[in-house]
Design a protein around this motif. Structure first.
Motif, mmCIF file in Angstrom:
data_model
loop_
_atom_site.group_PDB
_atom_site.id
_atom_site.type_symbol
_atom_site.label_atom_id
_atom_site.label_comp_id
_atom_site.label_asym_id
_atom_site.label_seq_id
_atom_site.Cartn_x
_atom_site.Cartn_y
_atom_site.Cartn_z
ATOM 1 N N SER A 159 -45.168 42.648 -50.087
ATOM 2 C CA SER A 159 -44.345 43.855 -49.974
ATOM 3 C C SER A 159 -43.720 44.159 -51.337
ATOM 4 C CB SER A 159 -43.271 43.660 -48.906
ATOM 5 O OG SER A 159 -42.500 42.529 -49.223
ATOM 6 N N GLY A 160 -42.857 45.170 -51.358
ATOM 7 C CA GLY A 160 -42.204 45.546 -52.613
ATOM 8 C C GLY A 160 -42.934 46.697 -53.290
ATOM 9 N N SER A 161 -42.652 46.865 -54.569
ATOM 10 C CA SER A 161 -43.277 47.955 -55.322
ATOM 11 C C SER A 161 -44.777 47.719 -55.404
ATOM 12 C CB SER A 161 -42.692 48.015 -56.732
ATOM 13 O OG SER A 161 -43.115 46.870 -57.456
ATOM 14 N N VAL A 162 -45.512 48.770 -55.713
ATOM 15 C CA VAL A 162 -46.965 48.628 -55.850
ATOM 16 C C VAL A 162 -47.286 47.577 -56.904
ATOM 17 C CG1 VAL A 162 -49.078 49.806 -56.558
ATOM 18 C CG2 VAL A 162 -47.462 50.971 -55.071
ATOM 19 N N GLN A 163 -46.540 47.618 -57.994
ATOM 20 C CA GLN A 163 -46.789 46.674 -59.088
ATOM 21 C C GLN A 163 -46.574 45.229 -58.630
ATOM 22 O OE1 GLN A 163 -44.625 47.837 -62.543
ATOM 23 N NE2 GLN A 163 -45.786 46.507 -63.905
ATOM 24 N N ASP A 164 -45.438 44.992 -57.960
ATOM 25 C CA ASP A 164 -45.139 43.631 -57.490
ATOM 26 C C ASP A 164 -46.120 43.187 -56.420
ATOM 27 O OD1 ASP A 164 -43.027 43.550 -59.204
ATOM 28 O OD2 ASP A 164 -41.481 43.924 -57.686
ATOM 29 N N ALA A 165 -46.420 44.109 -55.478
ATOM 30 C CA ALA A 165 -47.335 43.754 -54.392
ATOM 31 C C ALA A 165 -48.716 43.429 -54.949
ATOM 32 C CB ALA A 165 -47.428 44.910 -53.392
ATOM 33 N N THR A 166 -49.198 44.235 -55.895
ATOM 34 C CA THR A 166 -50.524 43.999 -56.475
ATOM 35 C C THR A 166 -50.593 42.626 -57.134
ATOM 36 O OG1 THR A 166 -50.736 46.350 -56.914
ATOM 37 C CG2 THR A 166 -52.256 44.904 -58.067
ATOM 38 N N ARG A 167 -49.539 42.307 -57.865
ATOM 39 C CA ARG A 167 -49.518 41.018 -58.570
ATOM 40 C C ARG A 167 -49.609 39.863 -57.566
ATOM 41 N NH1 ARG A 167 -44.668 41.437 -61.224
ATOM 42 N NH2 ARG A 167 -45.546 42.976 -62.623
ATOM 43 N N ALA A 168 -48.810 39.949 -56.500
ATOM 44 C CA ALA A 168 -48.793 38.881 -55.495
ATOM 45 C C ALA A 168 -50.121 38.804 -54.744
ATOM 46 C CB ALA A 168 -47.643 39.123 -54.507
ATOM 47 N N LEU A 169 -50.671 39.964 -54.401
ATOM 48 C CA LEU A 169 -51.942 39.986 -53.663
ATOM 49 C C LEU A 169 -53.067 39.397 -54.506
ATOM 50 C CD1 LEU A 169 -51.595 43.593 -52.169
ATOM 51 C CD2 LEU A 169 -51.580 41.475 -50.835
ATOM 52 N N ALA A 170 -53.140 39.809 -55.773
ATOM 53 C CA ALA A 170 -54.206 39.314 -56.655
ATOM 54 C C ALA A 170 -54.128 37.798 -56.794
ATOM 55 C CB ALA A 170 -54.100 39.987 -58.023
ATOM 56 N N LYS A 171 -52.913 37.311 -56.920
ATOM 57 C CA LYS A 171 -52.731 35.849 -57.056
ATOM 58 C C LYS A 171 -53.221 35.136 -55.802
ATOM 59 C CE LYS A 171 -49.106 32.440 -57.672
ATOM 60 N NZ LYS A 171 -47.753 32.192 -57.226
ATOM 61 N N ASP A 172 -52.841 35.646 -54.629
ATOM 62 C CA ASP A 172 -53.225 34.989 -53.378
ATOM 63 C C ASP A 172 -54.730 35.096 -53.111
ATOM 64 O OD1 ASP A 172 -50.650 34.218 -52.990
ATOM 65 O OD2 ASP A 172 -50.195 35.681 -51.424
ATOM 66 N N VAL A 173 -55.319 36.237 -53.473
ATOM 67 C CA VAL A 173 -56.767 36.386 -53.281
ATOM 68 C C VAL A 173 -57.500 35.379 -54.169
ATOM 69 C CG1 VAL A 173 -58.733 37.916 -53.758
ATOM 70 C CG2 VAL A 173 -56.751 38.779 -52.488
ATOM 71 N N ARG A 174 -57.102 35.261 -55.419
ATOM 72 C CA ARG A 174 -57.763 34.309 -56.330
ATOM 73 C C ARG A 174 -57.594 32.879 -55.829
ATOM 74 N NH1 ARG A 174 -55.813 38.008 -60.543
ATOM 75 N NH2 ARG A 174 -57.666 39.159 -61.225
ATOM 76 N N SER A 175 -56.401 32.601 -55.383
ATOM 77 C CA SER A 175 -56.142 31.247 -54.879
ATOM 78 C C SER A 175 -56.969 30.975 -53.617
ATOM 79 C CB SER A 175 -54.641 31.128 -54.593
ATOM 80 O OG SER A 175 -54.396 30.094 -53.707
ATOM 81 N N GLY A 176 -57.102 31.987 -52.734
ATOM 82 C CA GLY A 176 -57.838 31.796 -51.479
ATOM 83 C C GLY A 176 -59.332 31.694 -51.666
ATOM 84 N N LEU A 177 -59.864 32.370 -52.686
ATOM 85 C CA LEU A 177 -61.317 32.360 -52.886
ATOM 86 C C LEU A 177 -61.768 31.272 -53.849
ATOM 87 C CD1 LEU A 177 -62.179 36.191 -53.122
ATOM 88 C CD2 LEU A 177 -62.403 34.672 -51.152
ATOM 89 N N GLY A 178 -60.850 30.646 -54.535
ATOM 90 C CA GLY A 178 -61.224 29.609 -55.496
ATOM 91 C C GLY A 178 -62.057 30.203 -56.616
ATOM 92 N N ASP A 179 -63.210 29.602 -56.881
ATOM 93 C CA ASP A 179 -64.026 30.078 -58.010
ATOM 94 C C ASP A 179 -64.962 31.227 -57.630
ATOM 95 O OD1 ASP A 179 -65.636 28.665 -56.354
ATOM 96 O OD2 ASP A 179 -66.467 27.328 -57.901
ATOM 97 N N ALA A 180 -64.898 31.696 -56.386
ATOM 98 C CA ALA A 180 -65.783 32.793 -55.974
ATOM 99 C C ALA A 180 -65.145 34.145 -56.292
ATOM 100 C CB ALA A 180 -66.062 32.692 -54.485
ATOM 101 N N ALA A 181 -65.987 35.086 -56.713
ATOM 102 C CA ALA A 181 -65.493 36.442 -56.987
ATOM 103 C C ALA A 181 -65.686 37.297 -55.738
ATOM 104 C CB ALA A 181 -66.270 37.047 -58.153
ATOM 105 N N PRO A 182 -64.705 38.133 -55.408
ATOM 106 C CA PRO A 182 -64.859 38.945 -54.191
ATOM 107 C C PRO A 182 -65.889 40.060 -54.362
ATOM 108 C CG PRO A 182 -62.831 39.538 -55.322
ATOM 109 C CD PRO A 182 -63.424 38.362 -56.073
#
Lengths: 81, 394
Positions: free
Chosen positions: B11-34
């Motif tokens: 949640s939060g601003s688009v900038q903050d939300a994007t940063r958090a989402l990108a971090k969690d996606v990278r962490s969840g996928l490990g070395d795989a690219a979406p």
């Protein structure tokens, strides 16, 4: 071998999920009458003629008929199994 | 290659939300690219900016998204936030966008779909995720047009965008672009088929009513009387039991939440297709989410929390059933906004039930203004008050 035939209720059934039962039955009945198709049993070509006619209607009715026609061709196009 | 799914909510601003989402996606996928990111954003995070920022974070991924009336993952549900479903593995994904859905559904759906490749070598299965404007009143029309263009071997799952019950404007998008009154499509080419499940939990409580005057998606009369007058009269006793007076609804959002409780059920064989009105018109007419034909007969339907939970589980079981014994990596979930109205604080139990039925799979989704599910044998694909799942085998 007798030609394949399809009852009006079967043709209406392909429109029912999108348009509901009473409206679909009425559409098929009225269109068949308009096209001079009095029999209950219809040939594949007659089914196509009915759906083609309904497909020219505006809005959801025409769109549903166009979609149903493509599926009916797949189901019945090579004859009743 | 094994399918990996990551889900994230921020949640939060688009900038903050994007940063958090990108971090969690990278962490969840490990070395795989979406290969695909599906983004569901509240009205607090403008979708165009959200998609553009996420596209910059994942330039190689196909992006698809829409505005919502609530967001969730298997970990939590929220409002004023963004949920993301990220998919990595043996997939090739292409997206398309079409504008002007209300005025010209043929052109809008056509421009979203025609540029998509019909075949990708080595990926024999195709599935489409279809997101449409939630207020254009073209739900069934857009779905059937898409199915006609795509052909019978392409199952479709998706939903109509929401706008946090404001009933003003909904948005869909792909890549870094978002539009109102549009259609957004992702074509997923896969090595294995995907699983689609659909179920609703409503039952009839009225006698049969008939739509006697309608044009397009507007129903003017039911049983020869103004539509809202009949709707209010027939639902009032049930509504008063819930402490709601239909004569005291003021805002468009209040009316929409009322219709989320009391909906039309059109008999389709032994089942009912749910069709709620979306808005009241001052002359007493009701606007629906798709075209309604004069002569349609229906019964008024309602649900309860138990039925809602069971229908969520059933949708998950049906999606799982299509995949046989394969373990499931994750699922996109399109869940009617009415479920939140009916379950209130218990809403997240339904999300957990879905994840549990899928073997504790990761899920992400949103609360929608209409749901889309169309398999090869179906003759209609637009639903309301329904749960639709698109499950990905591991």
């Amino acid at each position: 071998m007798s030609p394949k035939s399809y009852r009006r209720a079967e043709v209406a059934a392909v429109l029912v999920p999108a348009l509901g039962e009473p409206a679909s039955k009425k559409l098929i009945e009225e269109t068949a009458k308009h096209l001079g198709l009095e029999r209950d049993d219809l040939s594949f070509e007659e089914v196509m003629a009915i759906l083609e006619h309904i497909a020219s209607a505006p809005g959801i009715v025409g769109i549903a008929a166009r979609f149903s026609k493509t599926r009916v061709i797949l189901m019945w196009g090579s004859g009743r199994s | 290659m094994e399918t990996r799914v990551a889900t994230a909510l921020a949640s939060g601003s688009v900038q903050d939300a994007t940063r958090a989402l990108a971090k969690d996606v990278r962490s969840g996928l490990g070395d795989a690219a979406p290969q695909l990111l599906v983004v569901f954003g509240s009205t607090e995070q403008p979708l165009g900016e959200l998609l553009a920022r996420l596209q910059a974070e994942f330039p190689e991924a196909a992006l698809l998204g829409c505005s919502t009336a609530g967001e969730f993952t298997q970990r939590q549900e929220a409002n004023a936030s963004v949920s993301v479903f990220a998919l990595a593995g043996d997939y090739r994904v292409h997206t398309g966008l079409g504008a002007g859905l209300k005025e010209s559904p043929d052109a809008a759906v056509g421009s979203a779909i025609r540029a998509l490749p019909s075949k990708v070598e080595g990926y024999p299965h195709r599935t489409v995720v279809l997101l449409i404007d939630g207020l254009a009143g073209m739900g069934e029309e857009a779905t059937l047009l898409a199915a006609t263009l795509l052909g019978p071997d392409v199952p479709i799952a998706g939903a109509a965008a929401g706008d946090d019950w404001k009933v003003k404007s909904t948005v869909v998008g792909c890549g870094g672009r978002a539009i109102v009154d549009g259609v957004a499509v992702a074509m997923i080419h896969s090595k294995k088929p995907l699983g689609i499940g659909v179920a609703h939990g409503h039952r009839p409580f009225s006698d049969v009513l008939k739509i006697t005057k309608a044009q397009g998606n507007v129903v003017h009369e039911i049983d020869g009387r103004p539509a809202w007058e009949v709707w209010a009269e027939k639902t009032r006793p049930e509504a008063l039991k819930d402490g709601i007076d239909p004569d005291k609804l003021v805002t468009a959002g209040e009316s929409l939440q009322y219709f989320a409780r009391f909906e039309a059920g059109v008999a389709v064989g032994k089942e009912f297709k749910i069709r709620p009105p979306f808005f009241r018109i001052p002359d007493g007419s009701l606007g629906f989410s798709c075209g309604i034909v004069e002569g349609t007969e229906f019964r008024l339907m309602r649900s309860d929390p138990e039925l809602q939970l069971e229908s969520a589980r059933e949708a998950a079981r049906r999606a799982r059933g299509q995949l046989g014994d394969q373990p499931i990596a994750g699922a996109l979930v399109f869940d009617c906004a009415c479920r939140k109205v009916l379950l209130q604080d218990g809403f997240f139990s339904a999300v957990q039930a879905i994840s549990s039925e899928l073997g504790d799979a990761k899920v992400a989704g949103f609360e929608s203004y209409g749901e889309i599910a169309l398999n090869q044998q179906d003759f209609s694909g637009f639903h309301n008050a329904t749960t639709v799942l698109l499950a990905f085998p591991r």
